[in-house]
Design a protein around this motif. Structure first.
Motif, PDB file in Angstrom:
ATOM      1  N   SER A  91      24.747  80.482  33.994  1.00  0.00           N
ATOM      2  CA  SER A  91      24.034  80.351  35.211  1.00  0.00           C
ATOM      3  C   SER A  91      24.061  79.030  35.684  1.00  0.00           C
ATOM      4  CB  SER A  91      22.702  80.733  34.843  1.00  0.00           C
ATOM      5  OG  SER A  91      22.442  82.028  34.443  1.00  0.00           O
ATOM      6  N   LEU A  92      24.031  78.157  34.976  1.00  0.00           N
ATOM      7  CA  LEU A  92      24.300  76.470  35.441  1.00  0.00           C
ATOM      8  C   LEU A  92      25.402  76.209  36.166  1.00  0.00           C
ATOM      9  CD1 LEU A  92      22.528  74.958  32.232  1.00  0.00           C
ATOM     10  CD2 LEU A  92      21.730  74.748  34.765  1.00  0.00           C
ATOM     11  N   LYS A  93      26.518  77.009  35.687  1.00  0.00           N
ATOM     12  CA  LYS A  93      27.855  76.828  36.151  1.00  0.00           C
ATOM     13  C   LYS A  93      28.181  77.645  37.413  1.00  0.00           C
ATOM     14  CE  LYS A  93      29.749  75.527  31.878  1.00  0.00           C
ATOM     15  NZ  LYS A  93      30.187  75.760  30.514  1.00  0.00           N
ATOM     16  N   GLN A  94      27.315  78.335  37.921  1.00  0.00           N
ATOM     17  CA  GLN A  94      27.751  79.302  39.115  1.00  0.00           C
ATOM     18  C   GLN A  94      28.130  78.597  40.452  1.00  0.00           C
ATOM     19  OE1 GLN A  94      28.457  82.359  39.089  1.00  0.00           O
ATOM     20  NE2 GLN A  94      27.727  82.541  36.602  1.00  0.00           N
ATOM     21  N   GLU A  95      27.288  77.305  40.679  1.00  0.00           N
ATOM     22  CA  GLU A  95      27.660  76.783  41.887  1.00  0.00           C
ATOM     23  C   GLU A  95      29.166  76.261  41.979  1.00  0.00           C
ATOM     24  OE1 GLU A  95      26.637  72.403  42.031  1.00  0.00           O
ATOM     25  OE2 GLU A  95      25.661  72.681  43.906  1.00  0.00           O
ATOM     26  N   GLY A  96      29.415  75.644  40.677  1.00  0.00           N
ATOM     27  CA  GLY A  96      31.049  75.202  40.515  1.00  0.00           C
ATOM     28  C   GLY A  96      31.797  76.442  40.594  1.00  0.00           C
ATOM     29  N   ILE A  97      31.539  77.422  40.071  1.00  0.00           N
ATOM     30  CA  ILE A  97      32.493  78.779  40.311  1.00  0.00           C
ATOM     31  C   ILE A  97      32.681  79.026  41.734  1.00  0.00           C
ATOM     32  CG2 ILE A  97      32.620  81.004  39.394  1.00  0.00           C
ATOM     33  CD1 ILE A  97      31.228  80.189  36.635  1.00  0.00           C
ATOM     34  N   SER A  98      31.589  79.105  42.385  1.00  0.00           N
ATOM     35  CA  SER A  98      31.391  79.432  43.589  1.00  0.00           C
ATOM     36  C   SER A  98      32.407  78.693  44.484  1.00  0.00           C
ATOM     37  CB  SER A  98      30.182  79.426  44.407  1.00  0.00           C
ATOM     38  OG  SER A  98      30.119  79.615  45.737  1.00  0.00           O
ATOM     39  N   TYR A  99      32.193  77.219  44.247  1.00  0.00           N
ATOM     40  CA  TYR A  99      33.348  76.095  44.863  1.00  0.00           C
ATOM     41  C   TYR A  99      34.734  76.563  44.376  1.00  0.00           C
ATOM     42  CZ  TYR A  99      29.408  73.144  46.190  1.00  0.00           C
ATOM     43  OH  TYR A  99      28.106  72.641  46.726  1.00  0.00           O
ATOM     44  N   MET A 100      34.955  76.915  43.157  1.00  0.00           N
ATOM     45  CA  MET A 100      36.265  77.069  42.894  1.00  0.00           C
ATOM     46  C   MET A 100      36.878  78.389  43.469  1.00  0.00           C
ATOM     47  SD  MET A 100      36.579  76.093  38.759  1.00  0.00           S
ATOM     48  CE  MET A 100      35.995  77.278  38.148  1.00  0.00           C
ATOM     49  N   ALA A 101      35.901  79.366  43.783  1.00  0.00           N
ATOM     50  CA  ALA A 101      36.578  80.603  44.318  1.00  0.00           C
ATOM     51  C   ALA A 101      36.875  80.110  45.768  1.00  0.00           C
ATOM     52  CB  ALA A 101      35.565  81.414  44.323  1.00  0.00           C
ATOM     53  N   MET A 102      36.091  79.401  46.430  1.00  0.00           N
ATOM     54  CA  MET A 102      36.457  79.007  47.940  1.00  0.00           C
ATOM     55  C   MET A 102      37.614  78.051  47.934  1.00  0.00           C
ATOM     56  SD  MET A 102      35.694  79.527  50.963  1.00  0.00           S
ATOM     57  CE  MET A 102      34.860  79.135  52.523  1.00  0.00           C
ATOM     58  N   ALA A 103      37.830  77.329  47.067  1.00  0.00           N
ATOM     59  CA  ALA A 103      38.921  76.228  47.160  1.00  0.00           C
ATOM     60  C   ALA A 103      40.016  76.809  46.343  1.00  0.00           C
ATOM     61  CB  ALA A 103      38.363  74.893  46.358  1.00  0.00           C
ATOM     62  N   GLU A 104      40.023  78.042  45.723  1.00  0.00           N
ATOM     63  CA  GLU A 104      41.117  78.980  45.286  1.00  0.00           C
ATOM     64  C   GLU A 104      41.668  77.931  44.067  1.00  0.00           C
ATOM     65  OE1 GLU A 104      43.530  81.447  48.019  1.00  0.00           O
ATOM     66  OE2 GLU A 104      42.810  79.871  49.420  1.00  0.00           O
ATOM     67  N   ILE A 105      41.023  77.840  42.981  1.00  0.00           N
ATOM     68  CA  ILE A 105      41.431  77.054  41.946  1.00  0.00           C
ATOM     69  C   ILE A 105      41.504  77.828  40.644  1.00  0.00           C
ATOM     70  CG2 ILE A 105      40.718  75.079  40.023  1.00  0.00           C
ATOM     71  CD1 ILE A 105      39.238  73.721  42.692  1.00  0.00           C
ATOM     72  N   PRO A 106      42.648  77.858  40.260  1.00  0.00           N
ATOM     73  CA  PRO A 106      42.880  78.564  38.888  1.00  0.00           C
ATOM     74  C   PRO A 106      42.241  77.922  37.844  1.00  0.00           C
ATOM     75  CG  PRO A 106      45.174  77.487  39.911  1.00  0.00           C
ATOM     76  CD  PRO A 106      44.021  76.887  40.596  1.00  0.00           C
ATOM     77  N   ALA A 107      41.526  78.833  37.014  1.00  0.00           N
ATOM     78  CA  ALA A 107      40.740  78.514  35.744  1.00  0.00           C
ATOM     79  C   ALA A 107      40.513  79.495  35.036  1.00  0.00           C
ATOM     80  CB  ALA A 107      39.789  77.376  36.236  1.00  0.00           C
ATOM     81  N   VAL A 108      39.890  79.159  33.996  1.00  0.00           N
ATOM     82  CA  VAL A 108      39.447  80.263  32.918  1.00  0.00           C
ATOM     83  C   VAL A 108      38.058  80.067  32.587  1.00  0.00           C
ATOM     84  CG1 VAL A 108      39.710  81.787  30.987  1.00  0.00           C
ATOM     85  CG2 VAL A 108      41.641  81.006  32.532  1.00  0.00           C
ATOM     86  N   VAL A 109      37.178  80.746  32.781  1.00  0.00           N
ATOM     87  CA  VAL A 109      35.740  80.741  32.326  1.00  0.00           C
ATOM     88  C   VAL A 109      35.487  81.740  31.291  1.00  0.00           C
ATOM     89  CG1 VAL A 109      33.440  80.580  32.975  1.00  0.00           C
ATOM     90  CG2 VAL A 109      34.966  79.492  34.683  1.00  0.00           C
ATOM     91  N   VAL A 110      34.858  81.559  30.361  1.00  0.00           N
ATOM     92  CA  VAL A 110      34.550  82.404  29.136  1.00  0.00           C
ATOM     93  C   VAL A 110      32.815  82.549  29.032  1.00  0.00           C
ATOM     94  CG1 VAL A 110      34.472  83.213  26.656  1.00  0.00           C
ATOM     95  CG2 VAL A 110      36.684  82.159  27.921  1.00  0.00           C
ATOM     96  N   ASN A 111      32.440  83.700  29.103  1.00  0.00           N
ATOM     97  CA  ASN A 111      30.992  83.699  28.703  1.00  0.00           C
ATOM     98  C   ASN A 111      30.671  84.898  27.548  1.00  0.00           C
ATOM     99  OD1 ASN A 111      28.133  84.390  28.866  1.00  0.00           O
ATOM    100  ND2 ASN A 111      28.160  85.216  30.838  1.00  0.00           N
ATOM    101  N   MET A 112      30.273  84.345  26.446  1.00  0.00           N
ATOM    102  CA  MET A 112      30.026  85.081  25.180  1.00  0.00           C
ATOM    103  C   MET A 112      28.633  85.473  25.357  1.00  0.00           C
ATOM    104  SD  MET A 112      32.907  85.570  24.187  1.00  0.00           S
ATOM    105  CE  MET A 112      33.187  85.806  22.639  1.00  0.00           C
ATOM    106  N   VAL A 113      28.174  86.693  26.256  1.00  0.00           N
ATOM    107  CA  VAL A 113      26.766  86.913  26.711  1.00  0.00           C
ATOM    108  C   VAL A 113      25.977  86.993  25.473  1.00  0.00           C
ATOM    109  CG1 VAL A 113      25.592  88.394  28.064  1.00  0.00           C
ATOM    110  CG2 VAL A 113      27.942  87.943  28.527  1.00  0.00           C
ATOM    111  N   ARG A 114      24.649  86.432  25.754  1.00  0.00           N
ATOM    112  CA  ARG A 114      23.743  86.612  24.856  1.00  0.00           C
ATOM    113  C   ARG A 114      22.310  87.297  25.868  1.00  0.00           C
ATOM    114  NH1 ARG A 114      21.540  80.305  23.603  1.00  0.00           N
ATOM    115  NH2 ARG A 114      19.420  81.052  24.265  1.00  0.00           N
TER     116      ARG A 114
END
Lengths: 174, 354
Positions: free
Chosen positions: B84-107
């Motif tokens: 949840s804390l990372k969502q701002e950055g993920i939204s920025y990366m989507a717009m800036a079209e940055i390739p990366a990998v994010v893993v969420n081991m959901v609890r």
């Protein structure tokens, strides 16, 4: 063939390792295996358990609700899992720390003084190895030689490997 | 066949990342995924990579933005509150079209929730999660081997589409041990090869700028069009979905991730009871396997569906959209970190077919 095992006791008894020995033995015998620990705010003295599945087919769910084998090292674990064991299943009880008897008559029960045996062999810490030996004898789908090979492989080059072997043999020869 | 090794889910994911070319990890610990950073904290140095335990999740995701923008193969991992804390950055990366990998081991959630397995971050992962109209390529592996295989191709896909790839696991998968086959080491692409990576300007070349800010609405609109066109392309090419026994099934189960494999245990039990049962198990959650659901829903033998998930019905919303009213759908849901057993699924099936 699918063997569903729950190992339970308190933290520090080598419960998770006991499960891993089964898994390594299963792999040695080309079985499909899964090992799932309970995880949480557990620590030494708290409860610990793990679910192990050994199967000749790919394991679908690693989650066990009705084990056919239960290995319990302390009383709270027996209280928690006794009723869940499948009819006709097997319960290995560490009788050193569990004073009461099993209240069911539709399962096979073996009472094992794992701590006493381990202590006599020089290391109280190998009570889990004694239980592993007993498991291979009474509930194992893995041959003795394979299980012992897999076990010793884990202790290769380590101090006390010899006493590990003795503890396994003692459990197996009960 | 290469020898299988016994590994914990989290560690296998970390090793597969390295073999898939990952060289940069930025993260912050949280149960039940901490074995991923723990493993990478020594492993990345063996392959000339870098590992940073950031001061916060927000810092970590922005480090991924930087490294990914420079063309490096970068990742972060976390569990629900951290994601949840990372969502701002993920939204920025989507717009800036940055390739990366994010893993969420959901609890379990909401809030700090609990540390036991859950799937209650489904909507967050699949519908965007941060602000703005965006999607991630979302993989939901069911076994550790599948997680390994997906991590191995994750950066290839991320670079192909210039998109963050999201791996949606859960606490159970993270802690489970299974024997796996590890793929061979793959070298990351040379960042110089990308015409967008901020590797430093070259003589006579214009500046390369990676940005998510488009103050002129016409430019912002065009960028949104580009993103949407990319998502349509991904929908066309990247769906992965497993179906079992749907050709004669009267009731079709559907589940993803760890729950998918629990459903697989229920199938033979139900067949033995004479129940004709099938399973749809999507591996990609975006793109959603809409066509697979349409086809199965159109089969005359299929009478109904049963969605099985560790959330309140988030996944079921997409199942309902895809089935589009053609057949009735029931839901078996668990929350709070409780996991249903194969027997629970069998019981629910017997109840709904009555």
């Amino acid at each position: 063939m699918e063997s569903k095992i729950i190992c339970a006791g308190f933290g520090g008894q080598g419960i998770l390792s006991l499960g891993k020995f089964m898994v390594y033995a299963g792999m040695e015998q080309n079985l499909e295996v899964t090992w799932l620990p309970s995880y949480g705010p557990e620590m030494r003295g708290g409860t610990a358990n793990c679910s192990v599945v050994l199967s000749d087919k790919p394991v679908a769910s690693p989650l066990i609700t009705k084990p056919n084998i239960l290995i319990v090292m302390n009383t709270p674990s027996l209280d928690k899992f006794e009723s869940k064991v499948e009819k006709g299943g097997l319960i290995l009880v560490n009788s050193d720390l569990i004073e009461r008897k099993i209240s069911r008559d539709d399962v096979t029960v073996k009472y094992i003084s794992a701590n006493t045996i381990a202590l006599e062999l020089g290391s109280a810490r190998s009570a889990n190895i004694v239980m592993f030996g007993a498991y291979v004898k009474y509930g194992g789908v893995v041959s003795k030689d394979t299980a012992l090979d897999a076990l010793m492989h884990q202790f290769e080059g380590k101090k006390g490997a010899d006493s590990i072997k003795k503890a396994f043999e003692a459990g197996y020869n009960l | 066949m290469t020898k299988k090794v016994l590994m914990k889910g989290n560690e296998a994911i970390a090793e597969a990342a390295v073999r898939g070319g990952c060289r940069f990890f930025f993260g912050y610990p949280i149960t039940p995924q901490t074995e991923i950073p723990e493993y990478l904290s020594w492993r990345l140095f063996e392959v000339g990579g870098d590992f940073v335990q950031a001061e916060s999740e927000v810092a970590a995701i922005n480090m991924v933005y930087g490294a990914g923008g420079a063309g490096g193969r970068a990742m972060t991992s976390s569990s629900s509150p951290g994601i949840s804390l990372k969502q701002e950055g993920i939204s920025y990366m989507a717009m800036a079209e940055i390739p990366a990998v994010v893993v969420n081991m959901v609890r379990a959630g909401p809030g700090l929730g609990g540390i036991q397995p859950a799937q209650s971050d489904y909507s967050q992962a699949v519908k965007g999660g941060g602000h703005g109209d965006y999607k991630l390529l979302v993989y939901a592996p069911a076994t550790i081997q599948e997680a390994v295989n997906l991590m191995y191709i994750a950066w290839d896909k991320a670079e192909q589409y210039r998109i963050p790839v999201f791996i949606l696991g859960d606490g159970m998968m993270g802690q489970l041990m299974e024997p796996i086959e590890l793929p061979p080491m793959k070298q990351p692409n040379d960042p110089e090869k990308f015409d967008w990576a901020t590797t430093g300007s070259h003589y006579g070349e214009g500046r390369r700028i990676i940005n998510s800010l488009y103050l002129k609405s016409e430019e912002c609109l065009q960028q949104n069009y580009r993103l949407q066109a990319k998502y349509r392309e991904i929908e066309k090419n990247e769906v992965i979905c497993e179906t079992i026994d749907c050709d004669d099934a009267e009731i079709v189960l559907t589940a993803y991730g760890s729950v998918g494999r629990i459903c697989k245990s229920a199938l033979p039990i139900l067949r033995q009871k004479g129940i004709k049962v099938g399973l749809i198990r999507p591996t990609t959650l975006f793109p959603f396997a809409t066509k697979v659901f349409e086809e199965v829903a159109n089969k005359p033998n299929v009478k109904r569906f049963l969605t099985v998930e560790l959330s309140a019905g988030q996944y079921n919303e997409d199942v309902r959209l895809a089935v589009n009213g053609k057949k009735p759908i029931d839901l078996l849901s668990r929350m709070g970190g409780e996991v249903m057993s194969a027997e629970d699924i069998v019981e629910k099936v017997m109840e709904v077919i009555k």
